[in-house]
Design a protein around this motif. Structure first.
Motif, PDB file in Angstrom:
ATOM      1  N   CYS A  41       0.826  -1.213   0.000  1.00 37.53           N
ATOM      2  CA  CYS A  41       0.000   0.000   0.000  1.00 37.53           C
ATOM      3  C   CYS A  41       0.858   1.260   0.000  1.00 37.53           C
ATOM      4  O   CYS A  41       0.575   2.204  -0.738  1.00 37.53           O
ATOM      5  CB  CYS A  41      -0.941  -0.003   1.197  1.00 37.53           C
ATOM      6  SG  CYS A  41      -2.244  -1.248   1.098  1.00 37.53           S
ATOM      7  N   ILE A  42       1.907   1.276   0.811  1.00 40.79           N
ATOM      8  CA  ILE A  42       2.782   2.445   0.843  1.00 40.79           C
ATOM      9  C   ILE A  42       3.474   2.617  -0.508  1.00 40.79           C
ATOM     10  O   ILE A  42       3.536   3.729  -1.045  1.00 40.79           O
ATOM     11  CB  ILE A  42       3.811   2.341   1.987  1.00 40.79           C
ATOM     12  CG1 ILE A  42       3.095   2.402   3.343  1.00 40.79           C
ATOM     13  CG2 ILE A  42       4.864   3.443   1.877  1.00 40.79           C
ATOM     14  CD1 ILE A  42       3.978   2.087   4.536  1.00 40.79           C
ATOM     15  N   ALA A  57      -8.649   0.800   2.781  1.00 44.39           N
ATOM     16  CA  ALA A  57      -9.226  -0.105   3.781  1.00 44.39           C
ATOM     17  C   ALA A  57      -8.189  -1.122   4.262  1.00 44.39           C
ATOM     18  O   ALA A  57      -8.111  -1.423   5.459  1.00 44.39           O
ATOM     19  CB  ALA A  57     -10.446  -0.824   3.209  1.00 44.39           C
ATOM     20  N   LEU A  58      -7.393  -1.639   3.337  1.00 39.93           N
ATOM     21  CA  LEU A  58      -6.322  -2.573   3.713  1.00 39.93           C
ATOM     22  C   LEU A  58      -5.313  -1.893   4.633  1.00 39.93           C
ATOM     23  O   LEU A  58      -4.847  -2.487   5.609  1.00 39.93           O
ATOM     24  CB  LEU A  58      -5.606  -3.105   2.466  1.00 39.93           C
ATOM     25  CG  LEU A  58      -6.368  -4.113   1.626  1.00 39.93           C
ATOM     26  CD1 LEU A  58      -5.643  -4.351   0.297  1.00 39.93           C
ATOM     27  CD2 LEU A  58      -6.555  -5.420   2.388  1.00 39.93           C
ATOM     28  N   GLU A  93      -2.672   9.014   6.145  1.00 40.71           N
ATOM     29  CA  GLU A  93      -3.009  10.434   6.220  1.00 40.71           C
ATOM     30  C   GLU A  93      -2.877  11.093   4.848  1.00 40.71           C
ATOM     31  O   GLU A  93      -3.753  11.835   4.418  1.00 40.71           O
ATOM     32  CB  GLU A  93      -2.107  11.139   7.230  1.00 40.71           C
ATOM     33  CG  GLU A  93      -2.453  12.591   7.442  1.00 40.71           C
ATOM     34  CD  GLU A  93      -1.597  13.249   8.487  1.00 40.71           C
ATOM     35  OE1 GLU A  93      -1.352  14.467   8.339  1.00 40.71           O
ATOM     36  OE2 GLU A  93      -1.165  12.591   9.434  1.00 40.71           O
ATOM     37  N   ALA A  94      -1.799  10.786   4.160  1.00 39.83           N
ATOM     38  CA  ALA A  94      -1.604  11.338   2.812  1.00 39.83           C
ATOM     39  C   ALA A  94      -2.681  10.859   1.862  1.00 39.83           C
ATOM     40  O   ALA A  94      -3.203  11.625   1.054  1.00 39.83           O
ATOM     41  CB  ALA A  94      -0.213  10.960   2.293  1.00 39.83           C
ATOM     42  N   ALA A  95      -3.061   9.590   1.955  1.00 39.83           N
ATOM     43  CA  ALA A  95      -4.095   9.034   1.084  1.00 39.83           C
ATOM     44  C   ALA A  95      -5.458   9.623   1.419  1.00 39.83           C
ATOM     45  O   ALA A  95      -6.270   9.855   0.521  1.00 39.83           O
ATOM     46  CB  ALA A  95      -4.142   7.512   1.223  1.00 39.83           C
ATOM     47  N   GLY A  96      -5.688   9.895   2.687  1.00 39.62           N
ATOM     48  CA  GLY A  96      -6.962  10.466   3.097  1.00 39.62           C
ATOM     49  C   GLY A  96      -7.162  11.863   2.566  1.00 39.62           C
ATOM     50  O   GLY A  96      -8.279  12.287   2.304  1.00 39.62           O
TER      51      GLY A  96
END
Length: 99
Positions: A41-42, A57-58, A93-96
């Protein structure tokens, strides 16, 4: 994309998963599976600048598992998991922000 996150991730990628933690259960996954999902994910976020809903979500699930794993890890392995947890939180946080 967050340059600080990118640099911290590059540094963390040089760390070796603690062999003593292989096969330990984190719910229905092993610790190394949680590690791999988090890393995927990262890496996806850093490559594309975005995460889809499934990956967010993952990552949320991985953060919960990593929180528990960090608390359960032996002292000499805790640093690895606390660092991964911090990176996962930064990535989420960045993805949000782009959701």
């Amino acid at each position: 994309m967050n340059d600080e996150l990118r640099q911290e991730w590059r540094t963390f990628e040089l760390e070796e998963f603690p062999a003593e933690c292989l096969g330990r259960a984190a719910g229905d996954q092993t610790w190394e599976q949680v590690d791999a999902v988090t890393a995927a994910c990262i890496s996806a976020l850093l490559a594309s600048g975005t995460l889809d809903g499934e990956c967010r979500a993952l990552l949320d699930d991985a953060i919960l598992r990593l929180t528990e794993m960090t608390a359960l890890a032996e002292e000499d392995h805790r640093y690895y998991f606390s660092q991964l947890l911090e990176l996962a939180r930064q990535a989420r946080e960045a993805a949000g922000q782009q959701a």
